[in-house]
Design a protein around this motif. Sequence first.
Motif, PDB file in Angstrom:
ATOM      1  N   MET A 127       0.748  -1.067   0.194  1.00  0.00           N
ATOM      2  CA  MET A 127       0.034   0.087  -0.046  1.00  0.00           C
ATOM      3  C   MET A 127       0.964   1.464   0.090  1.00  0.00           C
ATOM      4  O   MET A 127       0.450   2.174  -0.408  1.00  0.00           O
ATOM      5  CB  MET A 127      -0.824   0.007   1.002  1.00  0.00           C
ATOM      6  N   GLY A 128       2.254   1.280   0.400  1.00  0.00           N
ATOM      7  CA  GLY A 128       3.010   2.552   0.398  1.00  0.00           C
ATOM      8  C   GLY A 128       3.337   3.015  -1.122  1.00  0.00           C
ATOM      9  O   GLY A 128       3.686   3.942  -1.324  1.00  0.00           O
ATOM     10  N   ARG A 129       2.793   1.980  -2.027  1.00  0.00           N
ATOM     11  CA  ARG A 129       3.125   2.503  -3.363  1.00  0.00           C
ATOM     12  C   ARG A 129       1.990   3.501  -3.711  1.00  0.00           C
ATOM     13  O   ARG A 129       2.220   4.213  -4.682  1.00  0.00           O
ATOM     14  CB  ARG A 129       3.010   1.320  -4.176  1.00  0.00           C
ATOM     15  N   LYS A 130       0.995   3.380  -3.075  1.00  0.00           N
ATOM     16  CA  LYS A 130      -0.179   4.126  -3.260  1.00  0.00           C
ATOM     17  C   LYS A 130      -0.303   5.387  -2.310  1.00  0.00           C
ATOM     18  O   LYS A 130      -1.322   6.188  -2.666  1.00  0.00           O
ATOM     19  CB  LYS A 130      -1.452   3.513  -3.495  1.00  0.00           C
ATOM     20  N   HIS A 131       0.052   5.232  -1.104  1.00  0.00           N
ATOM     21  CA  HIS A 131      -0.230   6.382  -0.107  1.00  0.00           C
ATOM     22  C   HIS A 131       0.799   6.737   0.557  1.00  0.00           C
ATOM     23  O   HIS A 131       1.820   5.765   0.978  1.00  0.00           O
ATOM     24  CB  HIS A 131      -1.182   5.422   0.777  1.00  0.00           C
ATOM     25  N   ASP A 132       0.943   7.985   0.909  1.00  0.00           N
ATOM     26  CA  ASP A 132       2.291   8.601   1.144  1.00  0.00           C
ATOM     27  C   ASP A 132       2.252   8.488   2.888  1.00  0.00           C
ATOM     28  O   ASP A 132       3.253   8.306   3.528  1.00  0.00           O
ATOM     29  CB  ASP A 132       2.278  10.092   1.085  1.00  0.00           C
ATOM     30  N   ASN A 133       1.123   8.244   3.631  1.00  0.00           N
ATOM     31  CA  ASN A 133       1.119   8.090   5.005  1.00  0.00           C
ATOM     32  C   ASN A 133       0.330   6.867   5.491  1.00  0.00           C
ATOM     33  O   ASN A 133      -0.912   6.568   4.896  1.00  0.00           O
ATOM     34  CB  ASN A 133       0.528   9.329   5.465  1.00  0.00           C
ATOM     35  N   LEU A 134       0.769   6.205   6.317  1.00  0.00           N
ATOM     36  CA  LEU A 134       0.088   4.811   6.496  1.00  0.00           C
ATOM     37  C   LEU A 134       0.494   4.702   8.116  1.00  0.00           C
ATOM     38  O   LEU A 134       1.515   5.021   8.597  1.00  0.00           O
ATOM     39  CB  LEU A 134       0.769   3.706   5.977  1.00  0.00           C
ATOM     40  N   LEU A 135      -0.473   4.019   8.698  1.00  0.00           N
ATOM     41  CA  LEU A 135      -0.191   3.523  10.258  1.00  0.00           C
ATOM     42  C   LEU A 135      -0.451   1.906   9.978  1.00  0.00           C
ATOM     43  O   LEU A 135      -1.302   1.287   9.621  1.00  0.00           O
ATOM     44  CB  LEU A 135      -1.414   3.687  11.216  1.00  0.00           C
ATOM     45  N   ILE A 136       0.812   1.222  10.436  1.00  0.00           N
ATOM     46  CA  ILE A 136       0.686  -0.184  10.255  1.00  0.00           C
ATOM     47  C   ILE A 136       0.877  -0.617  11.802  1.00  0.00           C
ATOM     48  O   ILE A 136       1.608  -0.215  12.589  1.00  0.00           O
ATOM     49  CB  ILE A 136       2.315  -0.498   9.912  1.00  0.00           C
ATOM     50  N   VAL A 137      -0.053  -1.795  11.805  1.00  0.00           N
ATOM     51  CA  VAL A 137      -0.408  -2.390  13.364  1.00  0.00           C
ATOM     52  C   VAL A 137       0.046  -3.924  12.943  1.00  0.00           C
ATOM     53  O   VAL A 137      -0.649  -4.529  12.161  1.00  0.00           O
ATOM     54  CB  VAL A 137      -1.619  -1.985  13.910  1.00  0.00           C
ATOM     55  N   LYS A 138       0.940  -4.455  13.941  1.00  0.00           N
ATOM     56  CA  LYS A 138       1.106  -5.942  14.042  1.00  0.00           C
ATOM     57  C   LYS A 138       0.471  -6.485  15.202  1.00  0.00           C
ATOM     58  O   LYS A 138       0.711  -5.924  16.412  1.00  0.00           O
ATOM     59  CB  LYS A 138       2.670  -6.088  14.022  1.00  0.00           C
ATOM     60  N   TRP A 139      -0.268  -7.585  14.951  1.00  0.00           N
ATOM     61  CA  TRP A 139      -0.875  -8.306  16.209  1.00  0.00           C
ATOM     62  C   TRP A 139      -0.315  -9.664  16.237  1.00  0.00           C
ATOM     63  O   TRP A 139      -0.351 -10.261  15.357  1.00  0.00           O
ATOM     64  CB  TRP A 139      -2.401  -8.197  15.843  1.00  0.00           C
ATOM     65  N   GLY A 140       0.197  -9.907  17.372  1.00  0.00           N
ATOM     66  CA  GLY A 140       0.529 -11.493  17.734  1.00  0.00           C
ATOM     67  C   GLY A 140       1.874 -12.035  17.181  1.00  0.00           C
ATOM     68  O   GLY A 140       2.057 -11.940  15.983  1.00  0.00           O
ATOM     69  N   PRO A 141       2.544 -12.514  18.115  1.00  0.00           N
ATOM     70  CA  PRO A 141       2.394 -12.205  19.551  1.00  0.00           C
ATOM     71  C   PRO A 141       2.906 -10.947  19.947  1.00  0.00           C
ATOM     72  O   PRO A 141       3.863 -10.409  19.130  1.00  0.00           O
ATOM     73  CB  PRO A 141       3.328 -13.265  20.186  1.00  0.00           C
ATOM     74  N   GLY A 142       1.999 -10.249  20.846  1.00  0.00           N
ATOM     75  CA  GLY A 142       2.094  -8.881  20.975  1.00  0.00           C
ATOM     76  C   GLY A 142       1.603  -7.839  20.162  1.00  0.00           C
ATOM     77  O   GLY A 142       1.117  -8.215  18.974  1.00  0.00           O
ATOM     78  N   VAL A 143       1.777  -6.526  20.330  1.00  0.00           N
ATOM     79  CA  VAL A 143       1.403  -5.600  19.624  1.00  0.00           C
ATOM     80  C   VAL A 143       2.475  -4.743  19.447  1.00  0.00           C
ATOM     81  O   VAL A 143       3.251  -4.307  20.081  1.00  0.00           O
ATOM     82  CB  VAL A 143       0.103  -5.058  20.048  1.00  0.00           C
ATOM     83  N   GLY A 144       2.532  -4.403  17.933  1.00  0.00           N
ATOM     84  CA  GLY A 144       3.524  -3.452  17.566  1.00  0.00           C
ATOM     85  C   GLY A 144       3.108  -2.638  16.544  1.00  0.00           C
ATOM     86  O   GLY A 144       2.154  -2.922  16.018  1.00  0.00           O
ATOM     87  N   SER A 145       3.646  -1.277  16.121  1.00  0.00           N
ATOM     88  CA  SER A 145       3.067  -0.695  15.220  1.00  0.00           C
ATOM     89  C   SER A 145       4.296   0.419  14.776  1.00  0.00           C
ATOM     90  O   SER A 145       5.333   0.523  15.402  1.00  0.00           O
ATOM     91  CB  SER A 145       2.136   0.239  15.733  1.00  0.00           C
ATOM     92  N   THR A 146       3.846   0.901  13.618  1.00  0.00           N
ATOM     93  CA  THR A 146       4.704   1.958  13.209  1.00  0.00           C
ATOM     94  C   THR A 146       4.017   3.052  12.287  1.00  0.00           C
ATOM     95  O   THR A 146       2.877   2.570  11.738  1.00  0.00           O
ATOM     96  CB  THR A 146       6.102   1.507  12.367  1.00  0.00           C
ATOM     97  N   ILE A 147       4.309   4.108  11.917  1.00  0.00           N
ATOM     98  CA  ILE A 147       3.787   5.296  11.357  1.00  0.00           C
ATOM     99  C   ILE A 147       4.940   5.497  10.013  1.00  0.00           C
ATOM    100  O   ILE A 147       6.174   5.549  10.127  1.00  0.00           O
ATOM    101  CB  ILE A 147       3.638   6.427  12.128  1.00  0.00           C
ATOM    102  N   ILE A 148       4.027   5.718   8.959  1.00  0.00           N
ATOM    103  CA  ILE A 148       4.749   6.140   7.610  1.00  0.00           C
ATOM    104  C   ILE A 148       4.190   7.505   7.259  1.00  0.00           C
ATOM    105  O   ILE A 148       3.086   7.712   7.435  1.00  0.00           O
ATOM    106  CB  ILE A 148       4.620   5.120   6.480  1.00  0.00           C
TER     107      ILE A 148
END
Length: 167
Positions: A127-148
């Motif tokens: 999706m980063g090829r189409k959008h400049d700003n993203l919020l990525i959320v990873k679930w399991g095990p644990g929760v992680g995220s990053t912002i583009i």
Amino acid sequence: YDYAYILAVTIEQEQTTIALTNMKGMPEEVAVVATKTGGAPDLLLKQIADICREMLEKHKECKEKIAGVSVSIAGIVDKDRGVSVHAYGIWQQEVQVCDMLRRELGYPVQIENNVNAFAMAELMYGMGRKHDNLLIVKWGPGVGSTIIIDNKVYEGRHAKAAELGHF
């Protein structure tokens, strides 16, 4: 995409995945092993290096074209020093991941937080090829995220700005 290859390693709490891929991320071979947590980190890294060597023996045409080794791991990393600072649920101490694997394999090694690495892949192939700003959320095990933001992974002052799992 076959002008060079990457040894890609993802270390998670439950399993570690090792892949030999071309530059587009298409795998030549993939191995999955249980992550031995609580043990000495050097034993897991030695096991990873052994699997990498086995892969390269099977795929001799790739051996001379290895650009490097990429390691993604949960938790805080210091990319400049090549260190896993705190890999949640894997090991509690700082581990010199890049130095250990570089000594074992003889290739350049880069380390990145697992969710940031996922976000970078999303920028290149998803999706980063189409959008400049993203919020990525990873679930399991644990929760992680990053912002583009503007097609760049936002790390903040201490390289953990978007770690929603720690709020």
